[in-house]
Motif scaffolding. Structure first.
Motif, PDB file in Angstrom:
ATOM      1  N   PRO A   7       0.829  -1.207   0.000  1.00 40.85           N
ATOM      2  CA  PRO A   7       0.000   0.000   0.000  1.00 40.85           C
ATOM      3  C   PRO A   7       0.861   1.254   0.000  1.00 40.85           C
ATOM      4  N   ASN A   9      -0.858   4.407  -0.066  1.00 35.51           N
ATOM      5  CA  ASN A   9      -1.781   5.514   0.175  1.00 35.51           C
ATOM      6  C   ASN A   9      -1.899   5.861   1.660  1.00 35.51           C
ATOM      7  N   GLY A  10      -0.808   5.680   2.379  1.00 39.66           N
ATOM      8  CA  GLY A  10      -0.802   6.105   3.770  1.00 39.66           C
ATOM      9  C   GLY A  10      -0.913   4.948   4.746  1.00 39.66           C
ATOM     10  N   ASP A  12      -2.680   4.758   7.398  1.00 35.84           N
ATOM     11  CA  ASP A  12      -3.996   4.595   8.014  1.00 35.84           C
ATOM     12  C   ASP A  12      -5.050   4.176   7.002  1.00 35.84           C
ATOM     13  N   SER A  13      -4.629   3.875   5.774  1.00 31.03           N
ATOM     14  CA  SER A  13      -5.588   3.473   4.741  1.00 31.03           C
ATOM     15  C   SER A  13      -6.145   2.082   5.033  1.00 31.03           C
ATOM     16  N   ALA A  14      -7.227   1.746   4.357  1.00 32.80           N
ATOM     17  CA  ALA A  14      -7.854   0.434   4.525  1.00 32.80           C
ATOM     18  C   ALA A  14      -6.899  -0.676   4.093  1.00 32.80           C
ATOM     19  N   GLU A  15      -6.146  -0.401   3.009  1.00 36.58           N
ATOM     20  CA  GLU A  15      -5.192  -1.405   2.509  1.00 36.58           C
ATOM     21  C   GLU A  15      -4.099  -1.670   3.536  1.00 36.58           C
ATOM     22  N   SER A  16      -3.614  -0.600   4.151  1.00 38.89           N
ATOM     23  CA  SER A  16      -2.571  -0.766   5.171  1.00 38.89           C
ATOM     24  C   SER A  16      -3.098  -1.552   6.357  1.00 38.89           C
ATOM     25  N   GLN A  17      -4.318  -1.255   6.764  1.00 45.61           N
ATOM     26  CA  GLN A  17      -4.925  -1.951   7.889  1.00 45.61           C
ATOM     27  C   GLN A  17      -5.102  -3.427   7.561  1.00 45.61           C
ATOM     28  N   GLY A  53       3.321   6.333   2.436  1.00 41.87           N
ATOM     29  CA  GLY A  53       2.382   7.385   2.096  1.00 41.87           C
ATOM     30  C   GLY A  53       3.187   8.661   1.979  1.00 41.87           C
ATOM     31  N   ARG A 127       5.016   9.091  10.959  1.00 40.69           N
ATOM     32  CA  ARG A 127       4.295  10.144  10.237  1.00 40.69           C
ATOM     33  C   ARG A 127       5.068  11.453  10.344  1.00 40.69           C
TER      34      ARG A 127
END
Lengths: 176, 169
Positions: A7, A9-10, A12-17, A53, A127
């Motif tokens: 992932p 896109n950060g 905290d993204s859904a993919e990272s989670q 990200g 971050r």
């Protein structure tokens, strides 16, 4: 999820989670499927980059017997946590959009909150807190399950571009 | 026992206690940290190994490896001070140490590492100075250098929680 598609896109993204959940469930064997980083010391510890990200990075390191600090509790040594937080913060700063090449850690402060869970993968999320022209301020958290039960929290200042002193302590942002 | 034999025995016991202390944590051996003793003073040595590299550009040592080495030097210095004082006092704690039971290692509360110069592909040396030794908490400073003592490559300071013999974490 393909082990080669991380992932971006950060943290905290859904993919990272989703990837976090997979590794939390699968442990060290699942972590080992992730593509290694081209940083020798991280490789020696089995550390992996999981997600990136804009000014963010999520990493993880497995439990290994040779990395233990206290053989009676089987808890991973604080030096591994230091390495995890330092690397996550440095890579996150390097992944900041528009960040010039070349990055040097100026300082890093680590506060130890609670011992790591023995035998468990340790995660870290870094971050960007503030991006100035030459200096980037980063924050990073190491944890087993959730950030609010942190093993350690870190803050650090990183300097971009040019030489710090007789050569840069460069981190390979793009190669990870 | 002659006075010379007694002194020799004392030095042997100190060396044995130090070796046991350094061998406590597996990670210390993995990293390649050694402690050299001059009297009661310790100098830490991180032997260079390609696995310690962070960036192949110079090549430069990984900041995490340096930070870990500084933290280990601080902790071992504090633990050594505890062991030394116990051995000198010759009390129950000293007896435990002679039997191979060392006090639990100090625990890091916080540590701040200043990166001053790039770490090169050479050994790193470090010395710690106890700024304040409290009953429960110590404030300690560590400096690391490679080729020139007067041009340190990193320094650190931190607070460490002290623990006694037989105490759990």
């Amino acid at each position: 999820m393909s082990s080669d598609t991380l992932p971006t896109n950060g943290v905290d993204s859904a993919e990272s989670q989703a990837l976090f959940d997979e590794i939390r469930a699968g442990g060290a064997p699942r972590l080992e499927q992730i593509r290694p980083i081209q940083i020798a010391f991280c490789e020696a510890l089995g550390m992996r980059l999981l997600a990136t990200g804009d000014g963010e990075a999520m990493m993880a390191t497995p439990h290994r017997p040779e990395l233990v600090g206290d053989p009676e509790t089987d808890v991973i040594h604080g030096g591994v946590i230091t390495t995890l937080l330092d690397t996550a913060a440095g890579l996150a700063a390097a992944f900041a959009k528009g960040a010039p090449p070349g990055l040097a850690t100026l300082d890093l402060r680590i506060d130890y909150m609670r011992p790591a869970e023995p035998g468990q993968v340790i995660f870290a999320k870094a971050r960007c807190f503030r991006r100035a022209r030459q200096i980037t301020f980063m924050r990073a958290v190491a944890f087993n399950e959730t950030e609010d039960k942190a093993i350690a929290v870190a803050v650090g200042a990183f300097m971009h571009g040019g030489k710090v002193d007789q050569g840069e302590r460069g981190k390979q942002g793009g190669d990870a | 026992m002659s006075p010379i034999e007694k002194l020799h025995q004392q030095e042997t016991a100190r060396d044995a206690a130090l070796a046991r202390l350094v061998a406590t944590a597996p990670f210390v051996g993995f990293l390649g940290v050694e402690m050299q003793r001059h009297g009661d003073e310790l100098t830490g040595r991180l032997r260079f190994d390609p696995k310690l590299i962070g960036s192949p550009v110079l090549p430069a040592l990984h900041g995490g490896a340096i930070g870990a080495f500084l933290e280990i030097t601080a902790i071992l210095n504090l633990a050594w001070r505890q062991i030394w004082e116990a051995l000198e006092a010759g009390d129950a704690a000293a007896a435990a140490i002679h039997e191979g039971r060392l006090p639990a290692l100090p625990k890091t509360v916080d540590i701040t590492i200043d990166y001053l110069r790039a770490g090169r592909a050479r050994d790193v040396f470090a010395r710690a100075m106890i700024t304040k030794q409290g009953r429960r908490v110590s404030n300690i400073r560590v400096e690391a250098w490679q080729e020139e003592r007067g041009r340190p490559m990193a320094s650190a300071h931190g607070h460490f929680l002290l623990r006694g013999v037989g105490e759990g974490s």
